[in-house]
Design a protein around this motif. Structure first.
Motif, PDB file in Angstrom:
ATOM      1  N   VAL A   1      84.477 144.886  91.130  1.00 58.19           N
ATOM      2  CA  VAL A   1      85.460 145.833  90.605  1.00 58.19           C
ATOM      3  C   VAL A   1      86.786 145.119  90.357  1.00 58.19           C
ATOM      4  O   VAL A   1      87.431 145.315  89.326  1.00 58.19           O
ATOM      5  N   ALA A   2      87.178 144.258  91.287  1.00 56.15           N
ATOM      6  CA  ALA A   2      88.458 143.554  91.162  1.00 56.15           C
ATOM      7  C   ALA A   2      88.481 142.609  89.966  1.00 56.15           C
ATOM      8  O   ALA A   2      89.548 142.365  89.385  1.00 56.15           O
TER       9      ALA A   2
ATOM     10  N   SER B   1      93.966 153.271  90.325  1.00 51.62           N
ATOM     11  CA  SER B   1      92.910 153.506  91.304  1.00 51.62           C
ATOM     12  C   SER B   1      91.554 153.231  90.662  1.00 51.62           C
ATOM     13  O   SER B   1      91.392 153.370  89.455  1.00 51.62           O
ATOM     14  N   THR B   2      90.616 152.822  91.516  1.00 53.42           N
ATOM     15  CA  THR B   2      89.241 152.596  91.073  1.00 53.42           C
ATOM     16  C   THR B   2      88.308 153.203  92.109  1.00 53.42           C
ATOM     17  O   THR B   2      88.637 153.254  93.302  1.00 53.42           O
ATOM     18  N   ALA B   3      87.162 153.662  91.644  1.00 58.39           N
ATOM     19  CA  ALA B   3      86.153 154.210  92.547  1.00 58.39           C
ATOM     20  C   ALA B   3      84.773 153.945  91.962  1.00 58.39           C
ATOM     21  O   ALA B   3      84.565 154.115  90.763  1.00 58.39           O
ATOM     22  N   VAL B   4      83.869 153.536  92.819  1.00 54.19           N
ATOM     23  CA  VAL B   4      82.477 153.343  92.421  1.00 54.19           C
ATOM     24  C   VAL B   4      81.677 154.441  93.103  1.00 54.19           C
ATOM     25  O   VAL B   4      81.558 154.450  94.329  1.00 54.19           O
ATOM     26  N   ASP B   5      81.161 155.362  92.301  1.00 47.60           N
ATOM     27  CA  ASP B   5      80.436 156.526  92.838  1.00 47.60           C
ATOM     28  C   ASP B   5      81.222 157.182  93.973  1.00 47.60           C
ATOM     29  O   ASP B   5      80.725 157.392  95.078  1.00 47.60           O
ATOM     30  N   ASP B   6      82.492 157.476  93.708  1.00 49.62           N
ATOM     31  CA  ASP B   6      83.432 158.151  94.632  1.00 49.62           C
ATOM     32  C   ASP B   6      83.828 157.325  95.848  1.00 49.62           C
ATOM     33  O   ASP B   6      84.457 157.838  96.763  1.00 49.62           O
TER      34      ASP B   6
ATOM     35  N   ASP C   1      84.228 146.967  96.492  1.00 52.14           N
ATOM     36  CA  ASP C   1      84.513 146.063  95.386  1.00 52.14           C
ATOM     37  C   ASP C   1      83.233 145.734  94.621  1.00 52.14           C
ATOM     38  O   ASP C   1      83.257 144.989  93.662  1.00 52.14           O
ATOM     39  N   VAL C   2      82.104 146.289  95.045  1.00 51.82           N
ATOM     40  CA  VAL C   2      80.819 145.993  94.420  1.00 51.82           C
ATOM     41  C   VAL C   2      80.436 147.139  93.498  1.00 51.82           C
ATOM     42  O   VAL C   2      80.327 148.285  93.916  1.00 51.82           O
TER      43      VAL C   2
ATOM     44  N   VAL D   1      87.997 154.371  86.556  1.00 51.58           N
ATOM     45  CA  VAL D   1      89.284 153.676  86.588  1.00 51.58           C
ATOM     46  C   VAL D   1      90.348 154.643  86.100  1.00 51.58           C
ATOM     47  O   VAL D   1      90.200 155.255  85.039  1.00 51.58           O
ATOM     48  N   THR D   2      91.417 154.771  86.871  1.00 50.03           N
ATOM     49  CA  THR D   2      92.529 155.639  86.494  1.00 50.03           C
ATOM     50  C   THR D   2      93.761 154.772  86.268  1.00 50.03           C
ATOM     51  O   THR D   2      94.097 153.929  87.097  1.00 50.03           O
TER      52      THR D   2
END
Length: 154
Positions: A81-82, A97-102, A107-108, A117-118
């Motif tokens: 993600v980074a 902000s970032t979120a992977v499946d909430d 970071d994966v 991604v907001t």
């Protein structure tokens, strides 16, 4: 033939032996570095071939000047993600902000997961004036996906 000829022959032979040993060491080291570089390049190529990302949706809130991008990892390569970049109207945007499946702590970005991604107008100059025309998500290995359909809300 005296001792001088035999001695000089031995010195020349010793010099050739030392030179060939040095040449072999240098050539073997260079060949190993080339082999390692080819292996690394092959692995990177395989990662690029196995990476498929898709920008599923892009929404822009006109009241808060906030852009929300949802992208899915449809490939078989786990991404960072980074190390994933976001371009808004061809300008780099720093995510708020970032979120992977909430999950906001990870970071994966694994296969079959969605990345949200907001971005706020404070960190993305392209969002100051109008609704963006184009959003592009770029993975760490250079594979990219873009979306030119931005939904306005608010």
């Amino acid at each position: 033939m005296g001792f001088g000829v035999s001695g000089s022959t031995a010195v020349v032979f010793l010099g050739v032996l030392i030179a060939s040993g040095t040449l072999y060491t240098a050539a073997a080291g260079s060949a190993e570095q080339l082999s390692d570089a080819r292996s690394a390049e092959s692995e990177e190529l395989l990662d690029r071939r196995n990476t498929v990302i898709n920008v599923a949706s892009v929404t822009y809130n006109t009241n808060t000047s906030t852009l929300t991008v949802t992208a899915t990892n449809n490939g078989t390569t786990a991404l960072s993600v980074a190390d994933t970049s976001l371009l808004v109207d061809n300008e780099f945007a720093i995510p708020d902000s970032t979120a992977v499946d909430d999950d906001t702590a990870t970071d994966v970005w694994a296969p079959d997961q969605s990345l949200v991604v907001t971005v706020d107008a404070d960190t993305a100059p392209a969002l100051d004036a109008t609704t963006p025309d184009r959003v592009k998500v770029v993975a760490e290995n250079g594979v990219a996906a873009s979306n030119t359909t931005v939904e306005e809300v608010g």
